[in-house]
Structure formats: structure tokens, C-alpha cells
Design a protein around this motif. Structure first.
Motif, PDB file in Angstrom:
ATOM      1  N   LYS A 159      -7.018  11.437   7.058  1.00  0.00           N
ATOM      2  CA  LYS A 159      -8.242  10.705   6.753  1.00  0.00           C
ATOM      3  C   LYS A 159      -8.080  10.150   5.346  1.00  0.00           C
ATOM      4  O   LYS A 159      -7.790  10.899   4.412  1.00  0.00           O
ATOM      5  N   VAL A 160      -8.253   8.844   5.200  1.00  0.00           N
ATOM      6  CA  VAL A 160      -7.998   8.170   3.925  1.00  0.00           C
ATOM      7  C   VAL A 160      -9.242   7.417   3.471  1.00  0.00           C
ATOM      8  O   VAL A 160      -9.835   6.663   4.254  1.00  0.00           O
ATOM      9  N   ALA A 161      -9.644   7.602   2.217  1.00  0.00           N
ATOM     10  CA  ALA A 161     -10.707   6.806   1.605  1.00  0.00           C
ATOM     11  C   ALA A 161     -10.025   5.674   0.854  1.00  0.00           C
ATOM     12  O   ALA A 161      -9.350   5.903  -0.149  1.00  0.00           O
ATOM     13  N   ARG A 162     -10.173   4.432   1.395  1.00  0.00           N
ATOM     14  CA  ARG A 162      -9.466   3.269   0.844  1.00  0.00           C
ATOM     15  C   ARG A 162     -10.454   2.150   0.579  1.00  0.00           C
ATOM     16  O   ARG A 162     -11.386   1.916   1.341  1.00  0.00           O
ATOM     17  N   LEU A 210       0.840  -1.186   0.000  1.00  0.00           N
ATOM     18  CA  LEU A 210       0.000   0.000   0.000  1.00  0.00           C
ATOM     19  C   LEU A 210       0.880   1.242   0.000  1.00  0.00           C
ATOM     20  O   LEU A 210       1.856   1.322   0.738  1.00  0.00           O
ATOM     21  N   ARG A 211       0.553   2.197  -0.869  1.00  0.00           N
ATOM     22  CA  ARG A 211       1.285   3.471  -0.916  1.00  0.00           C
ATOM     23  C   ARG A 211       0.268   4.581  -0.682  1.00  0.00           C
ATOM     24  O   ARG A 211      -0.734   4.654  -1.374  1.00  0.00           O
ATOM     25  N   ILE A 212       0.556   5.419   0.298  1.00  0.00           N
ATOM     26  CA  ILE A 212      -0.371   6.472   0.708  1.00  0.00           C
ATOM     27  C   ILE A 212       0.204   7.830   0.298  1.00  0.00           C
ATOM     28  O   ILE A 212       1.328   8.162   0.678  1.00  0.00           O
ATOM     29  N   PRO A 213      -0.565   8.622  -0.454  1.00  0.00           N
ATOM     30  CA  PRO A 213      -0.096   9.962  -0.847  1.00  0.00           C
ATOM     31  C   PRO A 213      -0.334  10.977   0.276  1.00  0.00           C
ATOM     32  O   PRO A 213      -1.407  11.549   0.390  1.00  0.00           O
ATOM     33  N   CYS A 214       0.662  11.195   1.102  1.00  0.00           N
ATOM     34  CA  CYS A 214       0.556  12.166   2.193  1.00  0.00           C
ATOM     35  C   CYS A 214       0.484  13.572   1.589  1.00  0.00           C
ATOM     36  O   CYS A 214       1.311  13.919   0.747  1.00  0.00           O
ATOM     37  N   PRO A 215      -0.484  14.397   2.015  1.00  0.00           N
ATOM     38  CA  PRO A 215      -0.585  15.750   1.468  1.00  0.00           C
ATOM     39  C   PRO A 215       0.610  16.634   1.817  1.00  0.00           C
ATOM     40  O   PRO A 215       0.837  17.654   1.176  1.00  0.00           O
ATOM     41  N   HIS A 216       1.397  16.230   2.813  1.00  0.00           N
ATOM     42  CA  HIS A 216       2.539  17.035   3.249  1.00  0.00           C
ATOM     43  C   HIS A 216       3.875  16.486   2.757  1.00  0.00           C
ATOM     44  O   HIS A 216       4.798  17.253   2.509  1.00  0.00           O
ATOM     45  N   CYS A 217       3.976  15.164   2.631  1.00  0.00           N
ATOM     46  CA  CYS A 217       5.266  14.523   2.341  1.00  0.00           C
ATOM     47  C   CYS A 217       5.325  13.838   0.978  1.00  0.00           C
ATOM     48  O   CYS A 217       6.391  13.389   0.568  1.00  0.00           O
ATOM     49  N   GLY A 231     -15.284  -2.940   0.532  1.00  0.00           N
ATOM     50  CA  GLY A 231     -15.540  -1.824  -0.372  1.00  0.00           C
ATOM     51  C   GLY A 231     -14.886  -0.566   0.175  1.00  0.00           C
ATOM     52  O   GLY A 231     -13.926  -0.617   0.931  1.00  0.00           O
ATOM     53  N   TRP A 232     -15.434   0.586  -0.177  1.00  0.00           N
ATOM     54  CA  TRP A 232     -14.863   1.863   0.223  1.00  0.00           C
ATOM     55  C   TRP A 232     -15.096   2.134   1.700  1.00  0.00           C
ATOM     56  O   TRP A 232     -16.167   1.863   2.231  1.00  0.00           O
ATOM     57  N   HIS A 233     -14.074   2.683   2.337  1.00  0.00           N
ATOM     58  CA  HIS A 233     -14.111   2.887   3.777  1.00  0.00           C
ATOM     59  C   HIS A 233     -13.255   4.106   4.141  1.00  0.00           C
ATOM     60  O   HIS A 233     -12.196   4.313   3.550  1.00  0.00           O
ATOM     61  N   LEU A 234     -13.713   4.909   5.113  1.00  0.00           N
ATOM     62  CA  LEU A 234     -12.918   6.027   5.620  1.00  0.00           C
ATOM     63  C   LEU A 234     -12.092   5.546   6.810  1.00  0.00           C
ATOM     64  O   LEU A 234     -12.626   4.932   7.727  1.00  0.00           O
ATOM     65  N   VAL A 259      -7.099  11.436   0.153  1.00  0.00           N
ATOM     66  CA  VAL A 259      -6.414  11.599   1.433  1.00  0.00           C
ATOM     67  C   VAL A 259      -6.559  13.056   1.840  1.00  0.00           C
ATOM     68  O   VAL A 259      -6.386  13.956   1.021  1.00  0.00           O
ATOM     69  N   GLY A 260      -6.895  13.285   3.104  1.00  0.00           N
ATOM     70  CA  GLY A 260      -7.037  14.654   3.575  1.00  0.00           C
ATOM     71  C   GLY A 260      -6.734  14.772   5.049  1.00  0.00           C
ATOM     72  O   GLY A 260      -6.382  13.794   5.713  1.00  0.00           O
ATOM     73  N   LEU A 261      -6.903  15.968   5.554  1.00  0.00           N
ATOM     74  CA  LEU A 261      -6.729  16.234   6.969  1.00  0.00           C
ATOM     75  C   LEU A 261      -8.016  15.883   7.709  1.00  0.00           C
ATOM     76  O   LEU A 261      -9.069  15.707   7.084  1.00  0.00           O
ATOM     77  N   PRO A 262      -7.982  15.765   9.035  1.00  0.00           N
ATOM     78  CA  PRO A 262      -9.166  15.321   9.777  1.00  0.00           C
ATOM     79  C   PRO A 262     -10.446  16.095   9.503  1.00  0.00           C
ATOM     80  O   PRO A 262     -11.524  15.510   9.471  1.00  0.00           O
TER      81      PRO A 262
END
Length: 93
Positions: free
Chosen positions: A66-69, A2-9, A49-52, A79-82
Motif C-alpha cells: 500500500k503506497v501513499a503517493r 518513480l522509485r518505491i521504497p519496498c519495506p522488504h527489498c 494530490g495524495w492518493h492510496l 509504504v506499507g503492507l495491506p
């Protein structure tokens, strides 16, 4: 992996993050009864299915995200902030 696109990094491997739980449920108010807290802690769905979800970037910016995966394909939709509103796609598993 799994690779997560961090909005900051930027795009990071999942080993930099820790799963922190279901972002679609709200903690009961401080004055709630024991049954409300029991339900909050123990009675969860296991969606296909889709989950927050909450993810903490422990090896990066240390921010809670907060990630929609998708729980089957592991595709990440957003991907977003809380406080960011994130809508889940309307598709089946």
C-alpha cells in the motif's frame, strides 16, 4: 522515474512493480447487487494530490504494498503492507 521504497527489498525503480489500483475503495460484499459492483469497478475519482494505491512488487519480493503517493509530484509519503494503517497528508495538489 518513480522509485518505491519496498519495506522488504529497499528502494527500487518503478519498473519492478505493477500498479494494482486504488487502495482507498473497498470491494463490495459477495452478496451485493450489480449496481454496487458497477460503482466499484467503473465510478472512480481521478485525484490530483495524495492518493492510496496498491503496487505489486513483481520483480522482487512479490508482495502487495500500500503506497501513499502524490499524483502530481509522484512523491511517496509512506509504504506499507495491506493491513498497515497509512494516513494521507492533508495538503492540496
Amino acid at each position: 522515474m518513480l522509485r518505491i521504497p519496498c519495506p522488504h527489498c529497499g528502494l527500487r525503480d518503478e519498473f519492478e512493480f505493477r500498479y494494482r489500483g486504488d487502495a482507498s475503495v473497498r470491494r463490495p460484499a459477495a452478496g451485493a447487487d450489480a449496481e454496487a459492483f458497477y460503482t466499484y469497478v467503473y465510478e472512480r475519482t481521478n485525484p490530483a494530490g495524495w492518493h492510496l494505491e496498491w503496487w505489486l512488487h513483481v520483480s522482487g519480493c512479490r508482495r502487495l504494498l500500500k503506497v501513499a503517493r502524490h499524483t502530481v509530484s509522484h512523491e511517496i509519503q509512506a509504504v506499507g503492507l495491506p493491513d498497515d494503517p497509512i494516513a494521507l497528508p492533508e495538503t492540496s495538489a
